[in-house]
Motif scaffolding. Structure first.
Motif, mmCIF file in Angstrom:
data_model
loop_
_atom_site.group_PDB
_atom_site.id
_atom_site.type_symbol
_atom_site.label_atom_id
_atom_site.label_comp_id
_atom_site.label_asym_id
_atom_site.label_seq_id
_atom_site.Cartn_x
_atom_site.Cartn_y
_atom_site.Cartn_z
ATOM 1 N N GLU A 117 0.832 -1.208 0.000
ATOM 2 C CA GLU A 117 0.000 0.000 0.000
ATOM 3 C C GLU A 117 0.865 1.255 0.000
ATOM 4 N N LYS A 118 1.915 1.246 0.835
ATOM 5 C CA LYS A 118 2.791 2.414 0.914
ATOM 6 C C LYS A 118 3.569 2.603 -0.385
ATOM 7 N N LYS A 119 3.949 1.499 -1.023
ATOM 8 C CA LYS A 119 4.657 1.604 -2.297
ATOM 9 C C LYS A 119 3.781 2.272 -3.353
ATOM 10 N N GLN A 120 2.491 1.943 -3.357
ATOM 11 C CA GLN A 120 1.580 2.587 -4.295
ATOM 12 C C GLN A 120 1.435 4.070 -4.004
ATOM 13 N N THR A 121 1.448 4.417 -2.710
ATOM 14 C CA THR A 121 1.408 5.829 -2.329
ATOM 15 C C THR A 121 2.656 6.552 -2.826
ATOM 16 N N ARG A 122 3.809 5.913 -2.714
ATOM 17 C CA ARG A 122 5.056 6.515 -3.220
ATOM 18 C C ARG A 122 4.943 6.758 -4.729
ATOM 19 N N ASN A 123 4.404 5.781 -5.456
ATOM 20 C CA ASN A 123 4.261 5.950 -6.904
ATOM 21 C C ASN A 123 3.358 7.137 -7.232
ATOM 22 N N LYS A 124 2.292 7.286 -6.461
ATOM 23 C CA LYS A 124 1.388 8.430 -6.674
ATOM 24 C C LYS A 124 2.096 9.739 -6.356
ATOM 25 N N THR A 125 2.948 9.726 -5.328
ATOM 26 C CA THR A 125 3.722 10.922 -4.983
ATOM 27 C C THR A 125 4.623 11.332 -6.146
ATOM 28 N N ILE A 126 5.297 10.359 -6.738
ATOM 29 C CA ILE A 126 6.185 10.654 -7.875
ATOM 30 C C ILE A 126 5.395 11.277 -9.015
ATOM 31 N N GLU A 127 4.244 10.717 -9.321
ATOM 32 C CA GLU A 127 3.422 11.257 -10.413
ATOM 33 C C GLU A 127 2.928 12.663 -10.090
ATOM 34 N N SER A 169 14.964 19.963 -4.542
ATOM 35 C CA SER A 169 14.930 19.850 -5.997
ATOM 36 C C SER A 169 13.913 18.802 -6.411
ATOM 37 N N GLN A 170 13.306 19.006 -7.568
ATOM 38 C CA GLN A 170 12.338 18.021 -8.050
ATOM 39 C C GLN A 170 13.026 16.678 -8.257
ATOM 40 N N ASN A 171 14.231 16.715 -8.789
ATOM 41 C CA ASN A 171 14.984 15.475 -9.009
ATOM 42 C C ASN A 171 15.234 14.757 -7.683
ATOM 43 N N GLY A 172 15.617 15.509 -6.661
ATOM 44 C CA GLY A 172 15.888 14.916 -5.354
ATOM 45 C C GLY A 172 14.653 14.299 -4.732
ATOM 46 N N MET A 173 13.535 15.002 -4.834
ATOM 47 C CA MET A 173 12.299 14.495 -4.250
ATOM 48 C C MET A 173 11.851 13.209 -4.934
ATOM 49 N N ILE A 174 11.936 13.178 -6.255
ATOM 50 C CA ILE A 174 11.518 11.982 -6.992
ATOM 51 C C ILE A 174 12.477 10.830 -6.704
ATOM 52 N N ALA A 175 13.778 11.121 -6.704
ATOM 53 C CA ALA A 175 14.776 10.075 -6.487
ATOM 54 C C ALA A 175 14.639 9.453 -5.098
ATOM 55 N N PHE A 176 14.431 10.276 -4.079
ATOM 56 C CA PHE A 176 14.334 9.738 -2.722
ATOM 57 C C PHE A 176 12.975 9.091 -2.461
ATOM 58 N N THR A 177 11.935 9.539 -3.156
ATOM 59 C CA THR A 177 10.653 8.837 -3.042
ATOM 60 C C THR A 177 10.801 7.403 -3.543
ATOM 61 N N ALA A 178 11.479 7.257 -4.662
ATOM 62 C CA ALA A 178 11.725 5.913 -5.201
ATOM 63 C C ALA A 178 12.645 5.116 -4.275
ATOM 64 N N ALA A 179 13.637 5.792 -3.695
ATOM 65 C CA ALA A 179 14.564 5.107 -2.788
ATOM 66 C C ALA A 179 13.848 4.613 -1.535
ATOM 67 N N MET A 180 12.922 5.418 -1.026
ATOM 68 C CA MET A 180 12.139 4.976 0.137
ATOM 69 C C MET A 180 11.251 3.794 -0.234
ATOM 70 N N ARG A 181 10.640 3.867 -1.394
ATOM 71 C CA ARG A 181 9.769 2.780 -1.871
ATOM 72 C C ARG A 181 10.542 1.472 -1.992
ATOM 73 N N ASP A 182 11.776 1.554 -2.459
ATOM 74 C CA ASP A 182 12.545 0.357 -2.790
ATOM 75 C C ASP A 182 13.524 -0.062 -1.691
#
Length: 254
Positions: A117-127, A169-182
């Motif tokens: 569930e949290k991984k799906q939330t991370r994906n929505k955050t990235i989008e 940075s947008q790049n940092g936020m997206i990169a760390f969202t994915a890092a938290m997810r994974d």
């Protein structure tokens, strides 16, 4: 390059901020703790004043960058305490450096990985970030981190955190969202890490459920729960949480 503040003298203490935060969040803690410690507050890559050059990052890579930063600045045997994302990085550092650290602390964080569930939330955050940008995300992200009973009284703090968060940075936020997810499960590391361990949990934390926090308690040197508190105990209960950290640090110094 890791931007950071350094204050005080004595044993090394590193305070690592969370997602969409920066070193400034620790200003009050750093000022108080610097009477007895050399307090370092770094900006993780992609947040505050630290750039993230690569499009991706992992917790392990962030830990290596911080280890390199420590070596460059002659920081040895530090106590490392991380808030939220900063806790995930702290655990990766513990895995990397082991007894090269003196103690670790998780401040509204967890050794467990994201569930589905949290991984799906991370994906929505990235989008959302890709579609609407940093500012809009930070404005919606920060206020719910505070419990309902503290949100109104903390309006100024929330406004300040939003402004600092917009430096991400947008790049940092997206990169760390994915890092938290994974990120991987480090609960076994939490159980077996042989040095002092602190956990501060919020009863009403929307990001780290209290039930998950309580599973860490048997393996913590010091475990605290903040009643009626959300994800931002250092602002919601500043005196209480500072006292908890000081008590832990005194134990480590014995």
């Amino acid at each position: 390059m890791i931007a950071f503040t350094q204050q005080g003298s004595g044993p090394a203490l590193i305070l690592i901020h969370g997602f969409c935060e920066s070193k400034e969040m620790w200003k009050t803690f750093s000022e108080d703790l610097s009477a007895n410690y050399t307090v370092y507050c770094p900006d993780l890559p992609g947040f505050g004043e630290s750039p993230l050059i690569e499009p991706h990052i992992s917790m392990e890579e962030a830990a290596v960058l911080l280890q390199d930063w420590m070596e460059e600045n002659n920081i040895t045997k530090p106590i490392v305490i991380g808030h939220s994302l900063g806790g995930y990085v702290t655990l990766a550092l513990a895995e990397l450096m082991w007894d090269g650290l003196k103690a670790i602390g998780l401040f509204h964080s967890t050794a467990f990985p994201d569930d589905e569930e949290k991984k799906q939330t991370r994906n929505k955050t990235i989008e959302f970030i890709k579609k609407h940008g940093v500012d809009k995300f930070v404005e919606s992200f920060v206020p719910p981190l505070f419990s309902d009973q503290h949100r109104a009284e903390q309006a100024d703090q929330i406004a300040g955190l939003i402004q600092f968060g917009k430096k991400s940075s947008q790049n940092g936020m997206i990169a760390f969202t994915a890092a938290m997810r994974d990120r991987k499960d480090r609960f076994e590391l939490w159980k077996t890490f042989p040095l002092p361990k602190l956990m501060i949990a919020g009863e009403l934390d929307p990001a780290v459920k209290i039930e998950a926090s309580r599973k860490h308690q048997p393996y913590a040197t010091h475990y605290y729960e903040l009643i009626g508190t959300g994800h931002m105990g250092m602002f919601e209960e500043p005196e209480k949480t500072l006292g908890m950290v000081i008590k832990f640090l005194k134990h480590v110094a014995k």
